[in-house]
Design an enzyme around this catalytic site. Structure first.
Site, PDB file in Angstrom:
ATOM      1  N   ASP A  29       0.830  -1.210   0.000  1.00  0.00           N
ATOM      2  CA  ASP A  29       0.000   0.000   0.000  1.00  0.00           C
ATOM      3  C   ASP A  29       0.866   1.262   0.000  1.00  0.00           C
ATOM      4  OD1 ASP A  29      -2.300   1.498   0.042  1.00  0.00           O
ATOM      5  OD2 ASP A  29      -2.572   1.356   2.209  1.00  0.00           O
ATOM      6  N   ASN A  77     -10.643  -2.938  -6.335  1.00  0.00           N
ATOM      7  CA  ASN A  77      -9.815  -2.012  -7.126  1.00  0.00           C
ATOM      8  C   ASN A  77     -10.405  -1.701  -8.508  1.00  0.00           C
ATOM      9  OD1 ASN A  77      -6.611  -3.163  -5.782  1.00  0.00           O
ATOM     10  ND2 ASN A  77      -7.878  -1.441  -5.162  1.00  0.00           N
TER      11      ASN A  77
HETATM   12  C1  FPP Z   1      -2.139   0.070  -3.223  1.00  0.00           C
HETATM   13  O1  FPP Z   1      -1.613   1.390  -3.211  1.00  0.00           O
HETATM   14  C2  FPP Z   1      -1.497  -0.671  -4.278  1.00  0.00           C
HETATM   15  C3  FPP Z   1      -2.155  -1.273  -5.310  1.00  0.00           C
HETATM   16  C4  FPP Z   1      -3.618  -1.219  -5.461  1.00  0.00           C
HETATM   17  C5  FPP Z   1      -1.426  -1.986  -6.368  1.00  0.00           C
HETATM   18  C6  FPP Z   1      -0.224  -2.780  -5.996  1.00  0.00           C
HETATM   19  C7  FPP Z   1       0.502  -3.050  -7.227  1.00  0.00           C
HETATM   20  C8  FPP Z   1       1.819  -3.023  -7.412  1.00  0.00           C
HETATM   21  C9  FPP Z   1       2.810  -2.867  -6.325  1.00  0.00           C
HETATM   22  C10 FPP Z   1       2.307  -3.135  -8.823  1.00  0.00           C
HETATM   23  C11 FPP Z   1       2.957  -4.365  -9.257  1.00  0.00           C
HETATM   24  C12 FPP Z   1       2.436  -5.654  -8.786  1.00  0.00           C
HETATM   25  C13 FPP Z   1       2.932  -6.837  -9.222  1.00  0.00           C
HETATM   26  C14 FPP Z   1       2.486  -8.097  -8.611  1.00  0.00           C
HETATM   27  C15 FPP Z   1       3.917  -6.905 -10.295  1.00  0.00           C
HETATM   28  P1  FPP Z   1      -2.595   2.606  -3.449  1.00  0.00           P
HETATM   29  O2  FPP Z   1      -2.608   2.903  -4.887  1.00  0.00           O
HETATM   30  O3  FPP Z   1      -3.929   2.307  -2.851  1.00  0.00           O
HETATM   31  O4  FPP Z   1      -1.870   3.733  -2.651  1.00  0.00           O
HETATM   32  P2  FPP Z   1      -2.537   4.950  -1.861  1.00  0.00           P
HETATM   33  O5  FPP Z   1      -3.288   4.363  -0.700  1.00  0.00           O
HETATM   34  O6  FPP Z   1      -1.340   5.746  -1.425  1.00  0.00           O
HETATM   35  O7  FPP Z   1      -3.409   5.681  -2.835  1.00  0.00           O
END
Ligand code: FPP
EC number: 2.5.1.-
Length: 249
Positions: A29, A77
């Site tokens: 996250d 998501n």
């Molecule tokens: C949450 O951060 C993260 C995600 C929804 C996506 C996670 C994906 C990756 C790390 C990319 C690559 C994955 C693989 C398996 C290659 P957020 O976007 O909710 O962050 P925020 O809370 O700061 O908005």
């Protein structure tokens, strides 16, 4: 005392190799906030988050962790803007194209938690290729949560259980906590010993709800794109200080 200013080797020396968590789960996250802090579009955060996936998967596998579960894309998501969803799918494909040979050489077995039928075709094909190529590998199992939700997984399990009951493959009186876990995406794998959530949020966000009954939690304020091998090692040292009683005394 282990701390982030020490070298990887110095931190590693403080790890008890006889008491490693068998299974580590991570809620990755903070990508969006990482990008926002730099006045960049959110997908730049996901892109940098992918670099940490490369780093953490490599570190966990070479340390001898047997199971690593990463929450990459939740059933919720899909509510994000279409460009962000598309960007995430492209990053997933990029990760597999770039890393698959290395993962395979390192004996990592890729599995998916979640229903990949809903993924765009180009991403689904790449994910299937990764699963098939690494199917026989016997090293670390890398579970990637894709279109995954903990509640959704429990319902998926119940549906399959009902089919088996109807076909007489299982008797209702035989059902217990252990054999029900064989109806989940993590079938045959131990429950996570350690769950890591970076970015300062203190919630589970529907991740592995059945499996985390006795999991130790490690929360960190570091955003996922900044979460390095050193942070992983420090979380393991912290885990090794815990007194796990599993409800006993
Ligand atoms: C949450 O951060 C993260 C995600 C929804 C996506 C996670 C994906 C990756 C790390 C990319 C690559 C994955 C693989 C398996 C290659 P957020 O976007 O909710 O962050 P925020 O809370 O700061 O908005």
């Amino acid at each position: 005392m282990a701390d982030i200013n020490q070298t990887i080797e110095q931190i590693k020396q403080q790890i008890d190799m006889t008491n490693l968590p068998k299974h580590i789960a991570i809620i990755m996250d903070g990508n969006g906030r990482w990008a926002k802090k730099r006045f960049l579009p959110r997908n730049f955060g996901h892109q940098e988050g992918m670099e940490r996936v490369v780093e953490i998967v490599g570190a966990a596998s070479s340390l001898g962790i047997k199971h690593l579960s990463l929450y990459a894309f939740s059933t919720e998501n899909w509510k994000r803007p279409v460009e962000e969803v598309q960007g995430l799918m492209k990053i997933l494909v990029q990760y597999i194209r770039r890393e698959l040979d290395k993962l395979h050489k390192n004996n990592v077995k890729i599995q998916v938690m979640g229903d990949i039928e809903k993924l765009p075709q180009f991403a689904k094909e790449e994910v299937i290729r990764a699963i098939e190529k690494t199917f026989k590998n016997t090293g670390m199992i890398l579970n990637i949560g894709l279109n995954y939700g903990g509640r959704d997984e429990i319902i998926f399990g119940i549906k399959n259980l009902l089919i088996d009951l109807k076909m007489g493959k299982i008797n209702i009186d035989e059902l217990n906590e252990i054999n029900f876990s064989n109806y989940l995406y993590t079938k045959g794998q131990p429950d996570p010993d350690l769950l890591i959530r970076p970015s300062g949020e203190l919630r589970l966000s529907n991740f592995m709800l059945y499996q985390i009954a006795y999991t130790e939690f490690y929360f960190s304020d570091v955003l996922w794109p900044d979460f390095t091998e050193k942070h992983l090692l420090l979380s393991i040292i912290d885990y090794q200080k815990r007194n796990r009683r599993f409800g006993g005394i």
